[in-house]
Design a protein around this motif. Structure first.
Motif, PDB file in Angstrom:
ATOM      1  N   GLU A  45       0.843  -1.192   0.000  1.00  0.00           N
ATOM      2  CA  GLU A  45       0.000   0.000   0.000  1.00  0.00           C
ATOM      3  C   GLU A  45       0.876   1.238   0.000  1.00  0.00           C
ATOM      4  O   GLU A  45       2.078   1.174   0.290  1.00  0.00           O
ATOM      5  CB  GLU A  45      -0.911   0.011   1.233  1.00  0.00           C
ATOM      6  CG  GLU A  45      -0.162   0.095   2.553  1.00  0.00           C
ATOM      7  CD  GLU A  45      -1.080   0.154   3.762  1.00  0.00           C
ATOM      8  OE1 GLU A  45      -2.216   0.665   3.625  1.00  0.00           O
ATOM      9  OE2 GLU A  45      -0.677  -0.291   4.841  1.00  0.00           O
ATOM     10  N   VAL A  46       0.288   2.360  -0.340  1.00  0.00           N
ATOM     11  CA  VAL A  46       1.040   3.614  -0.260  1.00  0.00           C
ATOM     12  C   VAL A  46       1.276   3.940   1.208  1.00  0.00           C
ATOM     13  O   VAL A  46       0.458   3.634   2.075  1.00  0.00           O
ATOM     14  CB  VAL A  46       0.282   4.768  -0.955  1.00  0.00           C
ATOM     15  CG1 VAL A  46       0.333   4.609  -2.470  1.00  0.00           C
ATOM     16  CG2 VAL A  46      -1.159   4.857  -0.485  1.00  0.00           C
ATOM     17  N   SER A  48       3.489   2.562   3.170  1.00  0.00           N
ATOM     18  CA  SER A  48       3.571   1.313   3.934  1.00  0.00           C
ATOM     19  C   SER A  48       4.467   1.451   5.163  1.00  0.00           C
ATOM     20  O   SER A  48       4.233   0.793   6.184  1.00  0.00           O
ATOM     21  CB  SER A  48       4.071   0.174   3.044  1.00  0.00           C
ATOM     22  OG  SER A  48       5.340   0.461   2.492  1.00  0.00           O
ATOM     23  N   SER A  54       0.884   3.674  12.418  1.00  0.00           N
ATOM     24  CA  SER A  54      -0.360   4.366  12.086  1.00  0.00           C
ATOM     25  C   SER A  54      -1.089   4.900  13.315  1.00  0.00           C
ATOM     26  O   SER A  54      -1.918   5.813  13.197  1.00  0.00           O
ATOM     27  CB  SER A  54      -1.279   3.426  11.306  1.00  0.00           C
ATOM     28  OG  SER A  54      -1.591   2.277  12.077  1.00  0.00           O
ATOM     29  N   ILE A  94      -2.662   8.280   5.758  1.00  0.00           N
ATOM     30  CA  ILE A  94      -2.813   7.268   4.703  1.00  0.00           C
ATOM     31  C   ILE A  94      -4.215   7.306   4.104  1.00  0.00           C
ATOM     32  O   ILE A  94      -4.384   7.335   2.876  1.00  0.00           O
ATOM     33  CB  ILE A  94      -2.496   5.868   5.263  1.00  0.00           C
ATOM     34  CG1 ILE A  94      -1.017   5.775   5.641  1.00  0.00           C
ATOM     35  CG2 ILE A  94      -2.849   4.787   4.238  1.00  0.00           C
ATOM     36  CD1 ILE A  94      -0.666   4.528   6.436  1.00  0.00           C
ATOM     37  N   GLU A  95      -5.219   7.306   4.965  1.00  0.00           N
ATOM     38  CA  GLU A  95      -6.598   7.193   4.490  1.00  0.00           C
ATOM     39  C   GLU A  95      -7.113   8.474   3.834  1.00  0.00           C
ATOM     40  O   GLU A  95      -7.850   8.416   2.848  1.00  0.00           O
ATOM     41  CB  GLU A  95      -7.524   6.809   5.661  1.00  0.00           C
ATOM     42  CG  GLU A  95      -7.241   5.432   6.238  1.00  0.00           C
ATOM     43  CD  GLU A  95      -7.508   4.319   5.243  1.00  0.00           C
ATOM     44  OE1 GLU A  95      -8.403   4.468   4.384  1.00  0.00           O
ATOM     45  OE2 GLU A  95      -6.808   3.282   5.315  1.00  0.00           O
ATOM     46  N   PHE A  98      -2.865   9.973   1.321  1.00  0.00           N
ATOM     47  CA  PHE A  98      -2.082   9.105   0.431  1.00  0.00           C
ATOM     48  C   PHE A  98      -2.970   8.302  -0.517  1.00  0.00           C
ATOM     49  O   PHE A  98      -2.740   8.263  -1.725  1.00  0.00           O
ATOM     50  CB  PHE A  98      -1.220   8.140   1.243  1.00  0.00           C
ATOM     51  CG  PHE A  98      -0.157   8.777   2.075  1.00  0.00           C
ATOM     52  CD1 PHE A  98       0.179  10.114   1.923  1.00  0.00           C
ATOM     53  CD2 PHE A  98       0.523   8.041   3.023  1.00  0.00           C
ATOM     54  CE1 PHE A  98       1.161  10.704   2.703  1.00  0.00           C
ATOM     55  CE2 PHE A  98       1.510   8.608   3.812  1.00  0.00           C
ATOM     56  CZ  PHE A  98       1.820   9.948   3.652  1.00  0.00           C
ATOM     57  N   LYS A  99      -3.987   7.636   0.035  1.00  0.00           N
ATOM     58  CA  LYS A  99      -4.826   6.776  -0.804  1.00  0.00           C
ATOM     59  C   LYS A  99      -5.634   7.568  -1.841  1.00  0.00           C
ATOM     60  O   LYS A  99      -5.688   7.176  -3.016  1.00  0.00           O
ATOM     61  CB  LYS A  99      -5.734   5.911   0.062  1.00  0.00           C
ATOM     62  CG  LYS A  99      -4.996   4.772   0.753  1.00  0.00           C
ATOM     63  CD  LYS A  99      -5.950   3.865   1.520  1.00  0.00           C
ATOM     64  CE  LYS A  99      -5.189   2.690   2.142  1.00  0.00           C
ATOM     65  NZ  LYS A  99      -6.099   1.791   2.919  1.00  0.00           N
ATOM     66  N   ALA A 102      -3.160   8.487  -4.529  1.00  0.00           N
ATOM     67  CA  ALA A 102      -2.707   7.335  -5.316  1.00  0.00           C
ATOM     68  C   ALA A 102      -3.783   6.820  -6.261  1.00  0.00           C
ATOM     69  O   ALA A 102      -3.462   6.212  -7.295  1.00  0.00           O
ATOM     70  CB  ALA A 102      -2.283   6.211  -4.369  1.00  0.00           C
ATOM     71  N   ASN A 103      -5.046   7.060  -5.937  1.00  0.00           N
ATOM     72  CA  ASN A 103      -6.138   6.560  -6.769  1.00  0.00           C
ATOM     73  C   ASN A 103      -6.551   7.509  -7.884  1.00  0.00           C
ATOM     74  O   ASN A 103      -7.448   7.185  -8.667  1.00  0.00           O
ATOM     75  CB  ASN A 103      -7.352   6.238  -5.895  1.00  0.00           C
ATOM     76  CG  ASN A 103      -7.182   4.943  -5.128  1.00  0.00           C
ATOM     77  OD1 ASN A 103      -6.633   3.975  -5.649  1.00  0.00           O
ATOM     78  ND2 ASN A 103      -7.631   4.921  -3.880  1.00  0.00           N
ATOM     79  N   LYS A 108      -2.626   6.486 -10.531  1.00  0.00           N
ATOM     80  CA  LYS A 108      -2.923   5.074 -10.321  1.00  0.00           C
ATOM     81  C   LYS A 108      -2.390   4.146 -11.412  1.00  0.00           C
ATOM     82  O   LYS A 108      -1.830   3.073 -11.101  1.00  0.00           O
ATOM     83  CB  LYS A 108      -4.433   4.876 -10.167  1.00  0.00           C
ATOM     84  CG  LYS A 108      -4.808   3.448  -9.796  1.00  0.00           C
ATOM     85  CD  LYS A 108      -6.299   3.321  -9.546  1.00  0.00           C
ATOM     86  CE  LYS A 108      -6.654   1.886  -9.157  1.00  0.00           C
ATOM     87  NZ  LYS A 108      -8.114   1.755  -8.868  1.00  0.00           N
TER      88      LYS A 108
END
Length: 462
Positions: A45-46, A48, A54, A94-95, A98-99, A102-103, A108
């Motif tokens: 995952e991005v 990581s 976390s 992250i949530e 980053f995510k 990345a999407n 992506k």
């Protein structure tokens, strides 16, 4: 882009190694400039590395944690930015950042997980060959899902960080058979003391080694655990001679959460819940049944710490340079940082946490178009923050696309630490000063070579 042939394009992309905050920022800058790239992440995952801590809350608010180009890309797709003043945990980074980044369709398709770079070189050339070298593409040997692949690139940005390559507990900085044999009793990083790792520490005798913000976070959680279970014992060993150096700027710090960490750890120490050993240098670890004996130097005598159940090592980390053996990369002989950065960040010299702004020029390697950025560019120096990495990749990407004016421009503004040690003849010398901390304003007035103050390393930065 197929899994078996990551790159078949005639115009080769820029390869980014590592999809943490700085690697993702590099991808965002390249995407905005319509420059082809491939982003290779060894994890699943991005961010990581950040996922391993976390549960920890950063001390920097969202204002300093989001790259400008990334914000621009996200906003163009309707992303709602978090409140600038809120302070996120690693999980929230992250949530919520980053995510979503990345999407995005701009990123992506070019992001590959479980893609570990195990070697880098020039196509057809080893490290020794010189003539015509700069005209050849880079080749990255990548292990992905058990298969070896080769990725070609016109430039490489190494943003792999240092978090997964911790320093050993021993003060000499060397790994020993004894320490390796105790891996099940030593945690390298920031354990989730009050969460998933609670059973490991509750009612146990725990030694925390280190003096940075990672150690402070660990100790504060252990203090809460001791409030719940009094049998929990906490020992804190640090090489520094003065605890005031650890407490930091406190109320003078422009990052309130960072200053609060210093205040909280001071209160914990003064409560007597933690046994503190300053100027303690660990020389040896021994197994004593199911427990650990720690032998170290303290006040010029050997001191034996017996009956330790667990050790938490917060002694920093170091860059992994092994996969760069066949590219012409040079690092400082002591810090293992990028050479030009060493005099700016050397903790033996700069106790103020002050770092002049820097970018592509300072990050250049003998290997043309190869850059080490992010915390890895700082080597073993502990004064890195994400915002510094964002400025680095902005400048590097500008240079790679030929915008040299933007590459040379400084676009970095960081808050002050609020503390620095002063010696009689210099206000920016060794942290071993016997003088009292002073304000950052006083430091900046006398450290005339420093253009901008930089912030100290986050306890949760990888």
């Amino acid at each position: 882009m197929s899994e078996n042939n990551l790159l078949t394009q005639k115009n080769l992309p820029v390869a980014i190694i590592g999809a943490g905050p700085v690697g993702l920022a590099a991808a965002a800058h390249l995407a905005i400039r319509k420059e082809a790239f491939v982003l290779l992440e060894a994890g699943n995952e991005v961010g990581s590395n950040m996922a391993s801590w976390s549960h920890v809350r950063l001390f920097s608010p969202w204002e300093f944690n989001i790259d400008k180009a990334a914000r621009q890309l996200l906003s163009s797709h309707g992303w709602k930015a978090p409140n600038n003043e809120d302070i996120p945990t690693g999980l929230e980074m992250i949530e919520n950042y980053f995510k979503p980044l990345a999407n995005l369709p701009e990123i992506k398709p070019y992001l590959h997980f479980h893609a570990k770079v195990v070697a880098a070189s020039r196509k057809g050339f080893n490290k020794v060959k010189t003539q015509g070298r700069d005209e050849l593409p880079f080749v990255l040997h990548v292990e992905k899902n058990g298969e070896r692949m080769v990725v070609e690139a016109r430039a490489v940005i190494d943003a792999t960080g240092t978090w997964t390559n911790p320093n050993p507990v021993l003060s000499e900085g060397v790994w020993t058979t004894e320490e390796n044999s105790l891996r099940n009793h030593i945690f390298y990083g920031i354990p989730d003391v009050l969460g998933k790792h609670k059973e490991r520490y509750v009612g146990r005798k725990v030694l925390v080694v280190g003096s940075g913000h990672s150690a402070i976070n660990t100790l504060l959680e252990l203090g809460e655990l001791k409030d719940q279970v009094q049998e929990t014992e906490i020992v804190w060993a640090l090489r520094k001679s003065k605890l005031k150096d650890v407490y930091g700027g406190q109320e003078q710090d422009q990052l309130a959460a960072r200053g609060e960490l210093g205040t909280r750890i001071q209160k914990l120490v003064e409560s007597g819940k933690v046994k503190v050993l300053t100027s303690f240098y660990i020389q040896e670890l021994k197994t004593k049944g199911s427990q650990i004996q720690v032998i170290g130097s303290h006040e010029n005598e050997l001191l034996y710490l017996d009956d330790m159940d667990e050790i938490v090592s917060n002694t920093g980390s170091r860059p992994d340079l092994s996969f760069l053996r066949e590219v012409r990369v040079t690092t400082d002989s002591s810090l293992e940082s990028t050479v030009e950065l060493a005099p700016l960040i050397d903790p033996n010299v700069h106790s103020c946490g002050t770092v002049r702004p820097h970018g592509e020029k300072e990050l250049r390697q003998p290997e043309k178009n190869f850059y080490i950025v992010g915390s890895k560019s700082y080597g073993r120096a502990p004064t890195f923050l994400m915002a510094t990495g964002y400025e680095q990749v902005r400048s590097v990407v500008a240079a790679l696309v030929g915008d040299y004016e933007a590459a040379e421009r400084v676009e970095l503004d960081l808050p002050e630490t609020g503390v620095c040690s002063i010696q009689r003849n210099s206000c920016c010398d060794s942290e071993q000063s016997d003088q009292s901390p002073v304000t950052a304003e006083a430091v900046s007035s006398c450290c005339s070579t420093v253009t901008k103050p930089a912030v100290t390393k986050s306890s949760c930065w990888s």
